[in-house]
Design an enzyme around this catalytic site. Sequence first.
Site, PDB file in Angstrom:
ATOM      1  N   THR A   1       1.204  -1.181  -0.093  1.00  0.00           N
ATOM      2  CA  THR A   1       0.038  -0.421   0.266  1.00  0.00           C
ATOM      3  C   THR A   1       0.800   0.885   0.154  1.00  0.00           C
ATOM      4  OG1 THR A   1      -0.006   0.221   2.675  1.00  0.00           O
ATOM      5  CG2 THR A   1      -1.767  -1.067   1.184  1.00  0.00           C
TER       6      THR A   1
ATOM      7  N   ARG B   1       4.117   2.649  -2.593  1.00  0.00           N
ATOM      8  CA  ARG B   1       4.257   2.922  -3.745  1.00  0.00           C
ATOM      9  C   ARG B   1       4.928   1.922  -5.214  1.00  0.00           C
ATOM     10  NH1 ARG B   1       1.581   6.622  -2.431  1.00  0.00           N
ATOM     11  NH2 ARG B   1       2.006   9.133  -2.985  1.00  0.00           N
TER      12      ARG B   1
ATOM     13  N   GLU C   1       0.555   2.822 -12.762  1.00  0.00           N
ATOM     14  CA  GLU C   1      -0.326   2.989 -12.666  1.00  0.00           C
ATOM     15  C   GLU C   1      -0.844   4.167 -13.192  1.00  0.00           C
ATOM     16  OE1 GLU C   1       0.081   3.150  -7.613  1.00  0.00           O
ATOM     17  OE2 GLU C   1      -1.452   4.388  -8.219  1.00  0.00           O
TER      18      GLU C   1
ATOM     19  N   HIS D   1      -5.101   2.371  -6.765  1.00  0.00           N
ATOM     20  CA  HIS D   1      -5.264   3.343  -5.420  1.00  0.00           C
ATOM     21  C   HIS D   1      -6.141   3.244  -4.128  1.00  0.00           C
ATOM     22  CE1 HIS D   1      -0.758   5.496  -4.761  1.00  0.00           C
ATOM     23  NE2 HIS D   1      -1.733   6.089  -3.746  1.00  0.00           N
TER      24      HIS D   1
HETATM   25  C1  GLV Z   1      -1.138   8.133  -1.004  1.00  0.00           C
HETATM   26  O1  GLV Z   1      -1.230   7.514  -2.117  1.00  0.00           O
HETATM   27  C2  GLV Z   1      -0.573   9.370  -0.493  1.00  0.00           C
HETATM   28  O2  GLV Z   1       0.317   9.271  -0.737  1.00  0.00           O
HETATM   29  O3  GLV Z   1      -1.776  10.864   0.014  1.00  0.00           O
END
Ligand code: GLV
Length: 330
Positions: free
Chosen positions: A239, A241, A270, A289
């Site tokens: 979760t 990058r 992405e 995402h």
């Molecule tokens: C989401 O990926 C963020 O960086 O806020």
Amino acid sequence: MEEQNLPLVIITHSLPTEWLAKLEGKCRTVIGPWDATHFDPSLEPYLAEAEGLFCLLTIPVREELLNRAPKLRVVSNMAVGYDNIDVAACTARRIPVGNTPGVLTAATADLTMALLLAAARQLPQASKDAREGRWITWSPAGWLGADLDGATLGVVGMGKIGRAVAQRAKGFGMKLLYTDIPLPPEVETELGAQRVELPELLRQSDFVTLHVPLTPETRGMIGEEQLRLMKPSAILVNTARGPVVQTAALLKALQEKWIAAAALDVTDPEPLPPDHPLYAQPNCLIVPHIASATHNTRRRMAELACDNLLAGLEGRRLPNCVNPEVYENV
Ligand code: GLV
């Protein structure tokens, strides 16, 4: 101040108007389209005059854009990650860059656990089977998954989000390993977390979850060599990058069963195109995402981004500034 004398702000992406209420009467805004995937051409003419830029993590803010915005005084990213921004180029121009840490920690940790649980218990496949008529009976050996209780979770990156995941995992009875700068001893004790080097973490963990920012050091840090260290029963959750994981290596690892499964909120590239072979892997769960996507969290992120933006426009220190060196020797 007369409306026409207010500073001009470019907002690269449409957002619910109530999220931007703080900006009313403080600046003029030009706003890009919903679902902008890049800096929209309709905004180009405003760059010459813009004093503020409110952007999302999907919008690259690089030299070439900054060169066309000579009056820019603040860049406010509605995200905690800011790898989309050339921070050094902003610093060279003494432009403070804001981000939105803290407000999305819980939501991101929750989604990490949701992915981890969904992958551990094969929820996408089980749900599909039920829907498609393969639920014949209570099947004693059907849809078997992995236990969290007693399993080891390796947390790669023990910042705010990593820690929030660790707290949740502890509640599920998991043992914790982590890599990062050492936590204070009392926090290690409270979490029951042990710090190890990455190869050791990969070898020992039943689940590995990534919480590092994307930097030149972390780009591609999970590749073939690292995936081969993991247990064949292990599940990888990302979760953080997408580019932290080498996509081709992950695909091979899933196809050849070096690891059991992956659950990804972020991918490289992405968005992942619909015909990408990762989607064809039954042991790969992919969501678009959405880690911070709760009503409250997204609104709070927008509000924090507004606070950063307004501070920059008013010449105040940004509440959350990623390049505080812009304030040195001023
Ligand atoms: C989401 O990926 C963020 O960086 O806020």
